[in-house]
Design a protein around this motif. Structure first.
Motif, PDB file in Angstrom:
ATOM      1  N   ILE A   1       0.810  -1.215   0.000  1.00 21.93           N
ATOM      2  CA  ILE A   1       0.000   0.000   0.000  1.00 21.93           C
ATOM      3  C   ILE A   1       0.848   1.271   0.000  1.00 21.93           C
ATOM      4  O   ILE A   1       0.320   2.368  -0.182  1.00 21.93           O
ATOM      5  N   ARG A   2       2.166   1.131   0.180  1.00 24.52           N
ATOM      6  CA  ARG A   2       3.008   2.314   0.370  1.00 24.52           C
ATOM      7  C   ARG A   2       2.920   3.296  -0.807  1.00 24.52           C
ATOM      8  O   ARG A   2       2.802   4.504  -0.603  1.00 24.52           O
ATOM      9  N   PHE A   3       2.999   2.779  -2.043  1.00 24.49           N
ATOM     10  CA  PHE A   3       2.975   3.685  -3.191  1.00 24.49           C
ATOM     11  C   PHE A   3       1.664   4.451  -3.234  1.00 24.49           C
ATOM     12  O   PHE A   3       1.652   5.686  -3.423  1.00 24.49           O
ATOM     13  N   ALA A   4       0.542   3.761  -3.093  1.00 20.94           N
ATOM     14  CA  ALA A   4      -0.761   4.429  -3.141  1.00 20.94           C
ATOM     15  C   ALA A   4      -0.870   5.481  -2.038  1.00 20.94           C
ATOM     16  O   ALA A   4      -1.376   6.595  -2.272  1.00 20.94           O
ATOM     17  N   VAL A   5      -0.406   5.154  -0.845  1.00 17.45           N
ATOM     18  CA  VAL A   5      -0.468   6.112   0.269  1.00 17.45           C
ATOM     19  C   VAL A   5       0.384   7.335  -0.041  1.00 17.45           C
ATOM     20  O   VAL A   5      -0.036   8.486   0.171  1.00 17.45           O
ATOM     21  N   GLU A   6       1.579   7.119  -0.569  1.00 17.20           N
ATOM     22  CA  GLU A   6       2.459   8.242  -0.875  1.00 17.20           C
ATOM     23  C   GLU A   6       1.876   9.122  -1.979  1.00 17.20           C
ATOM     24  O   GLU A   6       1.998  10.355  -1.931  1.00 17.20           O
ATOM     25  N   VAL A   7       1.244   8.516  -2.966  1.00 19.19           N
ATOM     26  CA  VAL A   7       0.612   9.296  -4.027  1.00 19.19           C
ATOM     27  C   VAL A   7      -0.516  10.148  -3.458  1.00 19.19           C
ATOM     28  O   VAL A   7      -0.619  11.352  -3.742  1.00 19.19           O
ATOM     29  N   VAL A   8      -1.379   9.543  -2.655  1.00 21.11           N
ATOM     30  CA  VAL A   8      -2.500  10.288  -2.077  1.00 21.11           C
ATOM     31  C   VAL A   8      -1.983  11.438  -1.219  1.00 21.11           C
ATOM     32  O   VAL A   8      -2.480  12.574  -1.301  1.00 21.11           O
ATOM     33  N   GLU A   9      -0.991  11.174  -0.388  1.00 17.02           N
ATOM     34  CA  GLU A   9      -0.448  12.225   0.482  1.00 17.02           C
ATOM     35  C   GLU A   9       0.173  13.352  -0.343  1.00 17.02           C
ATOM     36  O   GLU A   9      -0.013  14.540  -0.026  1.00 17.02           O
ATOM     37  N   ALA A  10       0.901  12.996  -1.403  1.00 13.30           N
ATOM     38  CA  ALA A  10       1.554  14.013  -2.227  1.00 13.30           C
ATOM     39  C   ALA A  10       0.539  14.878  -2.957  1.00 13.30           C
ATOM     40  O   ALA A  10       0.689  16.113  -3.041  1.00 13.30           O
TER      41      ALA A  10
END
Length: 388
Positions: A220-229
């Motif tokens: 889930i890390r990539f999706a979380v980082e995209v949403v946060e960015a």
């Protein structure tokens, strides 16, 4: 985070007499009704991924939707899936999108830009830079790829380096900022239907052993980082996320979608996003499982396994399974879908499906309103009305 199932699934008490015609307030945008026009690939941009005037006509015709979500827009040449898919990474593209959003707003509508990165779905023939696709892992799809020269064999992607993963995160945020400059009311991140965030979530396309793979936290890390960015770039209240847990489209395999997507929602729910756009699946009933785990607005979609009709869309909202309902294919043939709901007029049938992905107006802006008149609202461009 709200976890009270009874509250999340409470039946909707209508004010207008029709569940879909009641207004709804997103955190930063008031909607006059609960019908969302779902994102649909139509491939009417030019070969530089620049939106055309015809696209302004198309979207403005459908401004009666409570919210329009645009077709998938590439955040970079790397993310391009189709040669005539529009982009949001050059000034020319931004300026052309401004004509689209101005037309929608002039017609009284609201529109979010869907940012869509192809990942392994890309092909050198469809990328303006001719590059090899990038993906979480070097796992190729097997289905043929559509190009302007016909169907071709897929090209195996190259596994992204950490630097390329970080660049893809930044590209999403930069595209979101460009969307706001172009006049969009917000941004939807495409994390569904086999696109790049989904490729990180799925078992068969993410074989990484670094911090972006392995167990649930890594997936889930990539999706979380995209949403946060993206939320940092334009404000969380202007950001939606689309997910399709368990959806096998694009040859995705998810052995345990519930565990992965529950963890993803737990990580992003506190951000206060505009909405979660969730596609249901008959194998994993995502709406039933994830709605109680999401405290914000939920947009429901069942079109992957259940035809969206006025009746099915009404049930989805009326029974409390979603706050808003996204409608896809019916909006192709029924530009005045919401107006027909209000008048009790059936939605029109699609004709000439072979014109869905061509370059002209046929099968795109030539569907009439229910009274038979052309659908040309104020603010829409008609400069390509008769072009084939």
């Amino acid at each position: 985070m709200t976890t009270t199932s009874a509250l999340s699934a409470a039946p909707h008490t209508t004010e207008s007499g029709h569940p879909l015609l009641d207004p709804y307030a997103l955190p930063a945008l008031a909607l006059p009704n609960r019908v969302v026009m779902a994102p649909m690939t139509r491939m009417r941009a030019d070969r530089n991924a620049v939106p055309t005037p015809l696209m302004a006509t198309y979207y403005a015709q459908r401004a009666g939707a409570g919210l329009i979500v645009s077709e998938g827009i590439s955040p970079s040449p790397t993310g391009q899936q189709y040669l005539t898919q529009p982009g949001l990474y050059t000034d020319e593209q931004v300026d052309a999108w401004r004509e689209v959003t101005d037309a929608v707003h002039a017609a009284g509508g609201r529109i979010f830009a869907q940012v869509m990165h192809a990942g392994r779905n890309a092909h050198p023939a469809n990328r303006h830079d001719g590059g090899v696709p990038l993906a979480p892992s070097a796992v190729s799809r097997t289905h043929l790829v559509h190009t302007l020269d016909g169907k071709v064999a897929p090209v195996a992607p190259r596994a992204m380096t950490r630097a390329e993963v970080h660049a893809a995160v930044a590209e999403h945020a930069e595209a979101a900022s460009a969307a706001v400059r172009a006049g969009f009311d917000g941004v939807e991140i495409h994390g569904a239907n086999s696109y790049l965030p989904h490729q990180f979530l799925a078992d068969n396309t993410n074989l990484r052993t670094d911090e972006y793979g392995g167990g649930t936290t890594g997936r889930i890390r990539f999706a979380v980082e995209v949403v946060e960015a993206v939320a940092d770039a334009v404000g969380a209240e202007r950001v939606g996320l689309r997910l399709s847990p368990g959806n096998p489209e694009g040859e995705m395999v998810e052995r345990d979608p519930a565990t992965v997507h529950r963890a993803l929602l737990a990580a992003i729910d506190p951000l206060g996003l505009a909405y979660l756009h969730l596609t249901d699946d008959p194998v994993y009933p995502a709406l039933a499982d994830l709605r109680p785990r999401w405290s914000g607005t939920l947009v429901g979609n069942t079109g992957e396994h259940e035809e969206t009709t006025p009746e099915s869309a009404t049930r989805l909202v009326g029974e409390g399974r979603a706050d808003l309902v996204s409608v896809g294919r019916p909006f192709i043939s029924t530009p005045d879908a919401v107006e027909r709901l209000a008048a009790g007029i059936p939605w029109a049938s699609i004709r000439e499906r072979e014109f869905h992905y061509t370059s002209g107006p046929r099968g795109y802006v030539d569907y009439p309103r229910s009274n038979g008149t052309p659908t040309l609202p104020a603010g829409a461009s008609t400069s390509e009305k008769n072009k084939e």
